[in-house]
Design a protein around this motif. Structure first.
Motif, mmCIF file in Angstrom:
data_model
loop_
_atom_site.group_PDB
_atom_site.id
_atom_site.type_symbol
_atom_site.label_atom_id
_atom_site.label_comp_id
_atom_site.label_asym_id
_atom_site.label_seq_id
_atom_site.Cartn_x
_atom_site.Cartn_y
_atom_site.Cartn_z
ATOM 1 N N PRO A 76 0.811 -1.224 0.000
ATOM 2 C CA PRO A 76 0.000 0.000 0.000
ATOM 3 C C PRO A 76 0.842 1.271 0.000
ATOM 4 C CG PRO A 76 -0.958 -1.609 1.475
ATOM 5 C CD PRO A 76 0.343 -2.189 1.020
ATOM 6 N N SER A 77 1.979 1.246 0.705
ATOM 7 C CA SER A 77 2.846 2.442 0.701
ATOM 8 C C SER A 77 3.459 2.666 -0.684
ATOM 9 C CB SER A 77 3.952 2.310 1.754
ATOM 10 O OG SER A 77 4.840 1.250 1.447
ATOM 11 N N ASP A 78 3.704 1.591 -1.428
ATOM 12 C CA ASP A 78 4.186 1.735 -2.804
ATOM 13 C C ASP A 78 3.142 2.424 -3.673
ATOM 14 O OD1 ASP A 78 6.545 0.396 -2.182
ATOM 15 O OD2 ASP A 78 5.758 -1.555 -2.767
ATOM 16 N N ILE A 79 1.896 2.048 -3.480
ATOM 17 C CA ILE A 79 0.806 2.663 -4.244
ATOM 18 C C ILE A 79 0.758 4.164 -3.967
ATOM 19 C CG2 ILE A 79 -1.667 2.665 -4.697
ATOM 20 C CD1 ILE A 79 -0.301 0.095 -5.553
ATOM 21 N N ARG A 80 0.954 4.536 -2.697
ATOM 22 C CA ARG A 80 0.953 5.958 -2.344
ATOM 23 C C ARG A 80 2.120 6.687 -3.019
ATOM 24 N NH1 ARG A 80 -0.661 3.788 2.657
ATOM 25 N NH2 ARG A 80 1.477 3.837 3.486
ATOM 26 N N LYS A 81 3.270 6.025 -3.094
ATOM 27 C CA LYS A 81 4.420 6.634 -3.761
ATOM 28 C C LYS A 81 4.117 6.896 -5.235
ATOM 29 C CE LYS A 81 7.994 4.583 -0.809
ATOM 30 N NZ LYS A 81 9.125 3.613 -0.763
ATOM 31 N N ALA A 82 3.440 5.972 -5.881
ATOM 32 C CA ALA A 82 3.080 6.155 -7.287
ATOM 33 C C ALA A 82 2.120 7.323 -7.459
ATOM 34 C CB ALA A 82 2.461 4.879 -7.841
ATOM 35 N N HIS A 83 1.194 7.479 -6.507
ATOM 36 C CA HIS A 83 0.248 8.597 -6.575
ATOM 37 C C HIS A 83 0.955 9.936 -6.367
ATOM 38 C CE1 HIS A 83 -3.759 6.858 -7.062
ATOM 39 N NE2 HIS A 83 -3.347 5.821 -6.339
ATOM 40 N N ASP A 84 2.003 9.935 -5.548
ATOM 41 C CA ASP A 84 2.731 11.172 -5.254
ATOM 42 C C ASP A 84 3.767 11.520 -6.324
ATOM 43 O OD1 ASP A 84 1.310 11.414 -2.913
ATOM 44 O OD2 ASP A 84 2.879 10.513 -1.654
ATOM 45 N N ALA A 85 4.115 10.561 -7.169
ATOM 46 C CA ALA A 85 5.162 10.781 -8.167
ATOM 47 C C ALA A 85 4.655 11.626 -9.333
ATOM 48 C CB ALA A 85 5.684 9.450 -8.683
ATOM 49 N N ASP A 86 5.580 12.356 -9.948
ATOM 50 C CA ASP A 86 5.270 13.088 -11.179
ATOM 51 C C ASP A 86 5.626 12.265 -12.411
ATOM 52 O OD1 ASP A 86 4.535 15.816 -10.058
ATOM 53 O OD2 ASP A 86 6.511 15.527 -9.158
ATOM 54 N N LEU A 87 6.575 11.326 -12.243
ATOM 55 C CA LEU A 87 7.031 10.496 -13.354
ATOM 56 C C LEU A 87 7.448 9.138 -12.793
ATOM 57 C CD1 LEU A 87 7.977 10.177 -16.362
ATOM 58 C CD2 LEU A 87 10.204 11.079 -15.615
ATOM 59 N N VAL A 88 7.035 8.073 -13.471
ATOM 60 C CA VAL A 88 7.415 6.719 -13.073
ATOM 61 C C VAL A 88 8.177 6.067 -14.221
ATOM 62 C CG1 VAL A 88 6.600 4.472 -12.285
ATOM 63 C CG2 VAL A 88 5.371 6.543 -11.604
ATOM 64 N N LEU A 89 9.325 5.474 -13.888
ATOM 65 C CA LEU A 89 10.162 4.792 -14.883
ATOM 66 C C LEU A 89 10.130 3.291 -14.626
ATOM 67 C CD1 LEU A 89 13.408 6.998 -14.715
ATOM 68 C CD2 LEU A 89 11.317 7.429 -16.019
ATOM 69 N N ASP A 90 9.819 2.512 -15.671
ATOM 70 C CA ASP A 90 9.944 1.058 -15.560
ATOM 71 C C ASP A 90 10.870 0.553 -16.657
ATOM 72 O OD1 ASP A 90 7.933 1.410 -17.660
ATOM 73 O OD2 ASP A 90 7.654 -0.764 -17.516
ATOM 74 N N ASN A 91 11.372 -0.664 -16.466
ATOM 75 C CA ASN A 91 12.277 -1.252 -17.453
ATOM 76 C C ASN A 91 11.528 -1.765 -18.669
ATOM 77 O OD1 ASN A 91 15.093 -2.552 -18.063
ATOM 78 N ND2 ASN A 91 13.635 -4.213 -18.335
ATOM 79 N N GLY A 92 10.365 -2.396 -18.418
ATOM 80 C CA GLY A 92 9.637 -3.009 -19.521
ATOM 81 C C GLY A 92 10.233 -4.359 -19.887
ATOM 82 N N LEU A 93 9.933 -4.841 -21.093
ATOM 83 C CA LEU A 93 10.403 -6.146 -21.580
ATOM 84 C C LEU A 93 9.968 -7.280 -20.653
ATOM 85 C CD1 LEU A 93 14.052 -5.183 -22.677
ATOM 86 C CD2 LEU A 93 11.998 -5.311 -24.118
ATOM 87 N N ASN A 94 8.797 -7.093 -20.041
ATOM 88 C CA ASN A 94 8.183 -8.098 -19.163
ATOM 89 C C ASN A 94 8.952 -8.320 -17.855
ATOM 90 O OD1 ASN A 94 6.193 -8.643 -21.167
ATOM 91 N ND2 ASN A 94 7.585 -10.075 -22.177
ATOM 92 N N LEU A 95 9.826 -7.407 -17.486
ATOM 93 C CA LEU A 95 10.547 -7.573 -16.224
ATOM 94 C C LEU A 95 9.602 -7.442 -15.043
ATOM 95 C CD1 LEU A 95 13.309 -7.813 -14.708
ATOM 96 C CD2 LEU A 95 13.263 -5.311 -14.571
ATOM 97 N N GLU A 96 8.851 -6.344 -15.011
ATOM 98 C CA GLU A 96 7.931 -6.062 -13.906
ATOM 99 C C GLU A 96 6.539 -6.547 -14.292
ATOM 100 O OE1 GLU A 96 9.485 -3.636 -15.707
ATOM 101 O OE2 GLU A 96 10.678 -2.321 -14.409
ATOM 102 N N SER A 97 6.293 -7.841 -14.065
ATOM 103 C CA SER A 97 5.012 -8.415 -14.489
ATOM 104 C C SER A 97 3.831 -7.790 -13.765
ATOM 105 C CB SER A 97 5.024 -9.933 -14.248
ATOM 106 O OG SER A 97 5.260 -10.215 -12.884
ATOM 107 N N TRP A 98 4.093 -7.163 -12.643
ATOM 108 C CA TRP A 98 3.063 -6.567 -11.792
ATOM 109 C C TRP A 98 2.810 -5.086 -12.111
ATOM 110 C CZ3 TRP A 98 5.817 -2.610 -9.731
ATOM 111 C CH2 TRP A 98 7.206 -2.766 -9.668
ATOM 112 N N PHE A 99 3.589 -4.516 -13.036
ATOM 113 C CA PHE A 99 3.643 -3.064 -13.154
ATOM 114 C C PHE A 99 2.357 -2.448 -13.703
ATOM 115 C CE2 PHE A 99 4.751 0.904 -15.334
ATOM 116 C CZ PHE A 99 5.321 1.592 -14.284
#
Length: 314
Positions: A76-99
């Motif tokens: 849940p704290s991760d979800i809050r961090k995403a809401h507070d962020a202005d930009l989110v960076l992920d790797n892609g290529l199926n690394l973060e299956s949960w993203f």
């Protein structure tokens, strides 16, 4: 009504300007609260992003040093961090299956930093023919990551676009130097010594850069241990190629690879880092340190140098 003298008015004006300047008006650097916030999915991306952002953005990794990223479960704290962020960076290529599920309710901008690289397909297993996600293990590909970050940061904070581009240029030069040194470290290896045996198939991009062959216990990290047939296959490969040393990644158990060591003449060459940096006082506190550590550990093990007496972090 009292009238102030011209001298007093001038002094008052001077003091007012000084107070305003000290209070942060004009060109003063923004406070931490005023900086745009950038959230990355894991520590390697955080360090790369920090080198481009410098002090102009607040950069944070969702996962901590030592975390396994493939099957991470956001809190849940991760979800809050995403809401507070202005930009989110992920790797892609199926690394973060949960993203995708993680980011769906966030209003933050989002970019995939691997966009533009040429993927290498996973060769076998349930994920066969899908992209191998570990593209950052090539310093050449990492420079594409850096360009993507610099562009995203310039869009997020146009006032510092020039600084982001200059930071990216300088960092890419450092990565190019690391690539050159990596090839030099591995250059002494004879053709018969160029088989890299690891727990996960996380080194396809580095192997391509350095002209190494790959053998591994499993194609993609999972919570399951290696099967007897996977261990047997690697034992046969190590014997056939007379491999001097085998390796395992820091975020997984090395138990199965120690079985390979026990059944062959190979030694355990040491711990390699892929999905996570170490703590600041550890062996790989930065991405550049990670690349250097892995190249030196692989070269030392495969050429018959002193094997590293390391145990994977848990």
């Amino acid at each position: 009504m009292k009238h102030r003298s011209p001298r007093l008015l001038a002094l008052t004006s001077f003091l007012t300007v000084g107070v305003l300047a000290l209070s942060g008006c004009g060109q003063a650097a923004p406070s931490e609260a005023e900086k745009p916030r950038v959230l990355t999915t894991f520590t390697v991306l955080e360090d790369m992003a920090q080198n481009v952002a410098d002090d102009y953005l607040e950069v944070e990794s969702l996962t901590k040093p030592g975390a396994e990223i493939h099957e991470y479960e956001p809190t849940p704290s991760d979800i809050r961090k995403a809401h507070d962020a202005d930009l989110v960076l992920d790797n892609g290529l199926n690394l973060e299956s949960w993203f995708e599920k993680f980011i769906q309710d966030s209003d933050a901008q989002h970019i995939t930093v691997s966009d533009g690289i040429e993927p290498i397909a996973i060769a076998e297993g349930d994920a066969a023919s899908t992209p191998n996600p570990h593209a950052w293990m090539s310093p050449v590909n990492a420079q594409v990551y850096v360009d993507n970050m610099a562009k995203a940061f310039a869009d997020l904070d146009p006032a510092h676009a020039d600084e982001f581009r200059e930071n990216a240029r300088s960092y890419k030069q450092e990565l190019a130097s690391v690539h050159h040194d990596l090839l030099n470290d591995l250059k002494p290896l004879e053709k018969s010594q160029r088989t890299l045996v690891t727990c996960e198939s996380a080194f396809s991009y580095l192997a391509k850069d350095a002209g190494l062959n790959e053998e591994y216990l499993w194609a993609v990290n999972s919570h399951a241990q290696a099967t007897p047939s996977q261990v047997s296959h690697v034992i046969d490969a190590v014997k056939a190629d007379k491999v001097r040393a085998v390796f395992c990644e820091s975020t997984v158990s090395d138990h199965a690879m120690k079985q390979v060591v026990d059944a062959t003449d190979a030694s355990f060459g040491g711990v390699l880092y892929v999905d996570s940096l170490s703590e600041e006082n550890g062996p790989v506190p930065t991405y550049v340190d990670l690349l250097k550590h892995d190249a030196e550990t692989i070269a030392r093990g495969l050429t018959g140098g002193d094997a590293a007496a390391e145990t994977p972090e848990k």
